[in-house]
Design an enzyme around this catalytic site. Structure first.
Site, short mmCIF file in Angstrom:
data_model
loop_
_atom_site.label_atom_id
_atom_site.label_comp_id
_atom_site.label_asym_id
_atom_site.label_seq_id
_atom_site.Cartn_x
_atom_site.Cartn_y
_atom_site.Cartn_z
N HIS A 1 0.82 -1.21 0.00
CA HIS A 1 0.00 0.00 0.00
C HIS A 1 0.85 1.26 0.00
CE1 HIS A 1 1.04 -0.54 4.22
NE2 HIS A 1 0.79 0.74 4.40
N HIS B 1 4.62 0.23 0.03
CA HIS B 1 5.46 -0.49 0.98
C HIS B 1 4.68 -1.64 1.61
CE1 HIS B 1 3.63 2.90 3.15
NE2 HIS B 1 3.58 2.09 4.19
N ARG C 1 5.75 6.89 13.16
CA ARG C 1 5.70 7.41 11.78
C ARG C 1 5.10 8.82 11.74
NH1 ARG C 1 1.56 4.35 8.35
NH2 ARG C 1 0.18 5.95 9.15
C1 SIN Z 1 3.48 1.76 7.37
O1 SIN Z 1 2.74 0.96 6.80
O2 SIN Z 1 3.40 2.97 7.15
C2 SIN Z 1 4.49 1.26 8.39
C3 SIN Z 1 5.49 0.36 7.80
C4 SIN Z 1 6.25 -0.42 8.84
O3 SIN Z 1 5.80 -0.53 9.99
O4 SIN Z 1 7.31 -0.95 8.51
#
Ligand code: SIN
Length: 302
Positions: A118, A278, A293
């Site tokens: 996504h 990702h 994040r």
């Molecule tokens: C996300 O999906 O933004 C986080 C990715 C992660 O936790 O590695």
């Protein structure tokens, strides 16, 4: 100023210039590790942040090993690129609004959408420009994150598919993804707050003009896919349109478009959320993983 070895041989070590960012491309397709740079400094230095932004647009994902970044500096660094936004389901650090907690532990499993390719929050009318993710705690092995270059994914599509999807639009839904696990009242409240968004299937990158394949796990259906089958079946997404959408969503899973990062505490990764997708690999239970994040507000897709 930076020493970017990607235009020469990626294998060649870049010349070290005092104060210059060293750029080490990670693959031929996507990603670069930046060394000799402090994000704490970049959180206070607009010129350095601008240099990082230019490298981000070029490499799409930037890796920074072992940064000593406080939560306040994390927020301040991300704020160099725009306003931050919280996540309605994941929740943020109460003392640092805009810093979304992605905490996974065996006693509080919140892993429903971990294993899906996504771009973040494309259910928003204005999906994020980019994200800055910091590793607080990671399992001894596993818990990697992968990114895919969606400009390359578009470029490599067969010509007849490119023709078929030109002008198509898709609906992206938080209700159908995060909301699907909720009781109906909560799900409907979420949908009322964040109605589905519609985006072009092929988006143009605002900085580079490149075409991007812009459908992912949040996309539920095309809104203007019109074929004789659709006339016959009405708005039945199981006929033709859904197979095409699934095919497009699956492109991010092609290894040649990807890079993979093995986290250590203190690592920071920044990605261009417009040109990448990702996937956080959920292979570490019963271990813990704690990430934070900062999502940077983006612009409308048309
Ligand atoms: C996300 O999906 O933004 C986080 C990715 C992660 O936790 O590695």
């Amino acid at each position: 100023m930076n020493t970017d070895s990607s235009s020469a041989s990626a294998a060649q070590a870049p010349a070290v210039t005092a104060g210059a960012i060293q750029v080490h491309p990670s693959t031929c397709a996507i990603g670069a590790e930046l060394r000799n740079v402090s994000l704490a400094q970049a959180s206070r230095d607009a010129a350095l942040a601008a240099e990082i932004r230019a490298l981000l647009v070029k490499h799409k994902v930037l890796f920074f090993r072992g940064q000593e970044l406080t939560r306040a500096e994390h927020v301040a660094f991300a704020r160099q690129f725009g306003e931050l936004e919280d996540h309605p389901v994941a929740g943020s650090d109460p003392e640092h609004p805009g810093l979304v907690r992605i905490y996974k532990s065996p006693d509080a499993p919140n892993d429903r959408y971990e294993n899906g390719w996504h771009s973040d929050a494309t259910w928003r009318e204005k999906p994020p420009f980019g994200c800055v993710l910091r590793c607080v705690e990671c399992p001894p092995v596993g818990g990697d994150t992968m990114w895919a270059n969606m400009v390359l994914a578009y470029e490599k599509l067969p010509q007849q598919i490119k023709e078929k999807i030109a002008g198509l639009r898709a609906r992206h839904s938080i209700e159908a993804t995060f909301g699907a696990a909720m009781p109906i009242e909560k799900r409907l409240a979420l949908k009322a707050q964040f109605p589905d968004a519609e985006h072009p299937v092929v988006r143009t990158h605002p900085d580079t003009g490149e075409k991007i394949l812009f459908v992912n796990a949040f996309a539920t259906h095309f809104t203007n896919f019109h074929t004789p089958d659709n006339v016959r079946y009405g708005q039945d997404y199981t006929q033709g349109g859904s197979a095409l959408l699934q095919y497009l969503i699956n492109q991010a899973a092609i290894p040649e478009y990807q890079v993979r990062w093995r986290w250590q505490p203190g690592d920071v990764v920044m990605w261009d959320n417009r040109s990448t997708q990702h996937y956080a690999v959920m292979d570490y239970p019963p271990c813990h993983r704690k990430m934070e994040r900062a999502g940077i507000r983006g612009e409308a897709t048309w």
